[in-house]
Design a protein around this motif. Sequence first.
Motif, PDB file in Angstrom:
ATOM      1  N   VAL A  82      -2.869   4.314  -2.470  1.00 30.85           N
ATOM      2  CA  VAL A  82      -3.951   4.828  -1.096  1.00 30.85           C
ATOM      3  C   VAL A  82      -3.696   6.144  -1.419  1.00 30.85           C
TER       4      VAL A  82
ATOM      5  N   LYS B 165      -9.842   5.862   5.778  1.00 28.69           N
ATOM      6  CA  LYS B 165     -11.103   5.349   5.508  1.00 28.69           C
ATOM      7  C   LYS B 165     -10.859   3.812   6.177  1.00 28.69           C
ATOM      8  N   PRO B 166     -12.044   3.173   6.600  1.00 30.40           N
ATOM      9  CA  PRO B 166     -12.047   1.976   7.496  1.00 30.40           C
ATOM     10  C   PRO B 166     -11.387   0.856   6.576  1.00 30.40           C
ATOM     11  N   GLU B 167     -11.443   0.985   5.226  1.00 29.97           N
ATOM     12  CA  GLU B 167     -10.866  -0.028   4.380  1.00 29.97           C
ATOM     13  C   GLU B 167      -9.352  -0.394   4.705  1.00 29.97           C
ATOM     14  N   TYR B 168      -8.688   0.978   4.610  1.00 32.75           N
ATOM     15  CA  TYR B 168      -7.355   1.248   5.013  1.00 32.75           C
ATOM     16  C   TYR B 168      -7.027   0.927   6.393  1.00 32.75           C
TER      17      TYR B 168
ATOM     18  N   ALA C 121      -8.134  -0.809   8.454  1.00 36.95           N
ATOM     19  CA  ALA C 121      -8.060  -2.403   8.670  1.00 36.95           C
ATOM     20  C   ALA C 121      -6.724  -2.887   8.428  1.00 36.95           C
ATOM     21  N   ILE C 122      -6.132  -2.109   7.526  1.00 40.26           N
ATOM     22  CA  ILE C 122      -4.765  -2.770   7.068  1.00 40.26           C
ATOM     23  C   ILE C 122      -3.754  -2.245   8.235  1.00 40.26           C
TER      24      ILE C 122
ATOM     25  N   ARG D 159      -0.846  -1.410  -4.314  1.00 37.07           N
ATOM     26  CA  ARG D 159      -2.204  -0.795  -4.239  1.00 37.07           C
ATOM     27  C   ARG D 159      -2.120   0.669  -3.761  1.00 37.07           C
TER      28      ARG D 159
ATOM     29  N   GLU E  41      -8.031   8.632   1.687  1.00 35.69           N
ATOM     30  CA  GLU E  41      -8.341   7.161   1.721  1.00 35.69           C
ATOM     31  C   GLU E  41      -7.511   6.527   2.730  1.00 35.69           C
ATOM     32  N   GLN E  42      -6.518   7.092   3.444  1.00 36.97           N
ATOM     33  CA  GLN E  42      -5.682   6.531   4.462  1.00 36.97           C
ATOM     34  C   GLN E  42      -6.298   6.564   5.723  1.00 36.97           C
TER      35      GLN E  42
ATOM     36  N   TYR F 141       1.002  -1.020   0.093  1.00 33.91           N
ATOM     37  CA  TYR F 141       0.005  -0.010  -0.002  1.00 33.91           C
ATOM     38  C   TYR F 141       1.125   1.197   0.044  1.00 33.91           C
TER      39      TYR F 141
END
Lengths: 214, 214
Positions: free
Chosen positions: B33, B42-45, B47-48, B31, B39-40, B7
Amino acid sequence: MAALILYYSSGAASMSSHLALEEVGAEYEPRAVKLSENEQRKPEYLAINPRGRVPALVLEDGKVLTEATAILYYLAREYPKAKLLPDDPLEQARCLEWLAWLASFMHIGFQQVRRPMRFVGQNPDYFQAVKTAGMQHLRGGYMDIERRLGQSEYAVGDSFTIADLHLYVFFNWGRAAGFIAPAASPNLMRWGNKVGARPSIQKVAEMESVKILK
Amino acid sequence: MAALILYYSSGAASMSSHLALEEVGAEYEPRAVKLSENEQRKPEYLAINPRGRVPALVLEDGKVLTEATAILYYLAREYPKAKLLPDDPLEQARCLEWLAWLASFMHIGFQQVRRPMRFVGQNPDYFQAVKTAGMQHLRGGYMDIERRLGQSEYAVGDSFTIADLHLYVFFNWGRAAGFIAPAASPNLMRWGNKVGARPSIQKVAEMESVKILK
């Protein structure tokens, strides 16, 4: 004449390098650099570390190594019997992950609180905003540490490493500044009191006149 | 599926991790970001990487490694044939010294210039003071790098290392922001143009749509 020389400031982030020297049993001479008298900016010290930061470690051959991350790694590698670095490359990288994050996020947060002029120059009208933002980062940072530690005995893997040494400095700072409270930070408290009982910490705290908080 | 996942954000400090993946010849999926779209955070990221920072490297077994210092070290250790880390522990520590200083001093300087709100909150009246102080740090920092590089071919020892990879990001940032000028920075220019010719840099610059400055 083979002793190492550590330039440190009492209670500063250099404390983890000081702790590491004790942990590995190195022969060394500690030399205090008084930040309160701006000694890190005087020609005598700039001749050692032109960046004017502590810690700096002078090696047997006169070479100078700076930055806590580098000094901790070097001492762990040079004194492998102390086992301050895991054998596994990923776990070694995890130690560096802790050190990098503590240096670039947590330490900067404390600098905002302690030396706001670094971030906005000399106009004191701006200082409070810098401190407030720093406090906010630190509150989030300690919650992050609490969550990461979880039930683990140590920061990385199953043994005491250079990550624990550096994290301990931030434990003591966080206790002193009120960021870590027993009720909200049970993992950090458990971890900190266990690590804080190590003889190296007791000894260095006394040498640096740092109060160890429980 | 055994590929690594990186990422990254275009042109961010994550670029050195991207470069390292190319240098070692790893199989990986990049990928993006988008920091411009936050985006860093946001919940999706998150989670990473719950810390909301890039780079983050997802390993074959799903574990996540963060912080450029840790990722660069890990890749150098996992792919020893690429020889991105010297054999000598002191030279390894010198690489970490560069990485730690770049992350805690130079990178913070750029953050002051680019994202002053991190240091003073949302009141734009304070932004210029933060930027001015950051610029001052950066000017001193690039002079420091120029002096440290001297006539050396590489940042550490006689070979290309992870220190050069990360320093290259700051070379390109410094060129773009006007901190590095050919007349005042001959060592950095010579070093940067040599390193910048490496195929990994050409390839990653294209992938990240980063303009390579000479």
